[in-house]
Design an enzyme around this catalytic site. Structure first.
Site, PDB file in Angstrom:
ATOM      1  N   ARG A 117     -16.696   3.766  49.731  1.00  0.00           N
ATOM      2  CA  ARG A 117     -17.776   3.164  50.605  1.00  0.00           C
ATOM      3  C   ARG A 117     -17.181   3.096  51.945  1.00  0.00           C
ATOM      4  NH1 ARG A 117     -18.557  -2.767  49.538  1.00  0.00           N
ATOM      5  NH2 ARG A 117     -16.704  -2.709  50.894  1.00  0.00           N
ATOM      6  N   PHE A 187     -18.007 -13.827  35.222  1.00  0.00           N
ATOM      7  CA  PHE A 187     -16.955 -13.770  36.184  1.00  0.00           C
ATOM      8  C   PHE A 187     -16.658 -12.377  36.420  1.00  0.00           C
ATOM      9  CE2 PHE A 187     -12.328 -14.259  37.612  1.00  0.00           C
ATOM     10  CZ  PHE A 187     -12.811 -14.608  39.029  1.00  0.00           C
TER      11      PHE A 187
END
Length: 372
Positions: A117, A187
């Site tokens: 990215r 999580f």
């Protein structure tokens, strides 16, 4: 060998950390001995790994790339997995050394997604993360992909990078399937589903070479809210994989490898995805009924139209058959409004199937802060 040290944090932050390291040491000293051992072991190994790559400036091979990502993110996953086990939140079996490759893949998947990215940001800052073994197939230098005239080669390289990251997904799904604590699961699952959605967003996306491609806030909120169970996480991965599969260009050099990687993800996730009904036949029948009933009612209207106002017959009371046709038309229209679009979901890849019987992930935050 690979690569380079971790991404350099801002100088002032590094300075503050060193100046206040006594606070870090104090917090560390307050932890239980079993936690201290895990942190010390992982930190020591990570330090040796970073020292090993201190003088390197780029990844040459994919193996170098994997090794670097292991030191900055995979080790975080391994450390967190051991913390989950010694805390009692998870079974000791989760931290079995024979399963270390699963925790390592959790970290590698997140790190590689960030590296893909952040191509332009890293290039601007003089950092080289994409392995030469991949990018050299498409250009003479990594920076060439930022030029608009190199867009075709850039997208081919981008898709090859995404395909490389996808090979870690089966391990990630297996790791998350072994989590038992809802708190731990949430999580570790959140960064994983966000990484998969990010890969789907950047795949074949020229925006990667013009800026940083990010998930929309609304989509991020949906991912966080849904990443609460094994079934929902598999469904999210499944949806992203199906979307990426639909975006594959037949002429892409990595087409076979990409399709194979996505099919593995789809096959693994499919038993956890609720069956999607195939409404193609009912929808086609409802369209035929809509046309037939509409034609009938329009013809009846024409038969009873006196030229100035509409009445089904004298007195304005419709005949029973006409009332029945109007009611049926209303029901058909309600069906079409409610269910007609689902056939396109099925056509996109959610084929009907019977529903099956009943810390690594945190490498995301830690790798972003410490590893990159």
């Amino acid at each position: 060998m690979c690569c380079f040290p971790c991404r350099v944090t801002p100088v002032l932050l590094s300075q503050e950390l060193l100046e206040r390291f006594d606070t870090v040491h104090s917090c560390f000293s307050d932890l239980k001995p079993e936690y201290q051992r895990v942190i010390a072991d992982i930190t020591r190994e990570m330090g040796f790994g970073m020292a090993e790559h201190m003088d390197d400036t780029a990844c040459v091979t994919i193996a170098d790339y994997d090794r670097y990502c292991h030191y900055v993110a995979g080790l975080v996953g391994l450390g967190l997995t051991r913390m989950f086990a010694v805390s009692g939140l998870e079974s000791p079996a989760l931290a079995d050394p024979r399963r270390d490759h699963l925790a390592n893949s959790m970290g590698l998947f997140l790190q590689k997604t960030n590296i893909i990215r952040d191509y332009l940001e890293d290039l601007t800052d003089g950092r080289t993360f994409w392995p030469e073994e991949i990018w050299s197939v498409y250009a003479d230098r990594l920076g060439a992909f930022a030029a608009p005239e190199q867009r075709k080669a850039a997208l081919s390289c981008l898709n090859a990078m995404v395909t490389d990251a996808l090979r870690h997904v089966p391990d990630c799904l297996e790791y998350m399937s072994a989590i038992r604590s809802p708190t731990v699961f949430h999580f570790v699952a959140i960064p994983q589903v966000m990484a998969m959605a990010t890969l789907a967003e950047v795949y074949a996306n020229p925006g990667v070479f013009a800026g940083v491609v990010k998930l929309r806030r609304g989509k991020t909120a949906v991912l966080i809210a849904r990443a609460t169970s094994v079934e929902s996480v598999h469904a999210l991965f499944f949806g992203s994989a199906v979307g990426m599969r639909a975006a594959i260009a037949p002429a892409d050099p990595s087409v076979e490898e990409t399709r194979s990687a996505l099919e593995r993800i789809i096959r693994r996730s499919l038993p956890h995805v609720p069956a999607t009904p195939d409404l193609t036949v009912p929808n086609r029948l409802s369209l035929i009924a809509f046309v037939t009933l509409s034609t009938y009612l329009l013809r009846r209207r024409a038969e009873h139209n006196d030229g100035t106002s509409f009445s089904w017959r004298r007195g304005g009371i419709p005949e029973p058959l006409d009332m029945l046709a109007a009611a049926a038309l209303f029901l058909v229209m309600m069906w079409l409004f409610s269910f007609f679009g689902l056939q396109f979901v099925t056509a996109a890849g959610l084929r009907p199937r019977p529903r099956a019987a009943a810390a690594a992930a945190a490498a995301a935050a830690a790798a972003a802060a410490a590893g990159r």
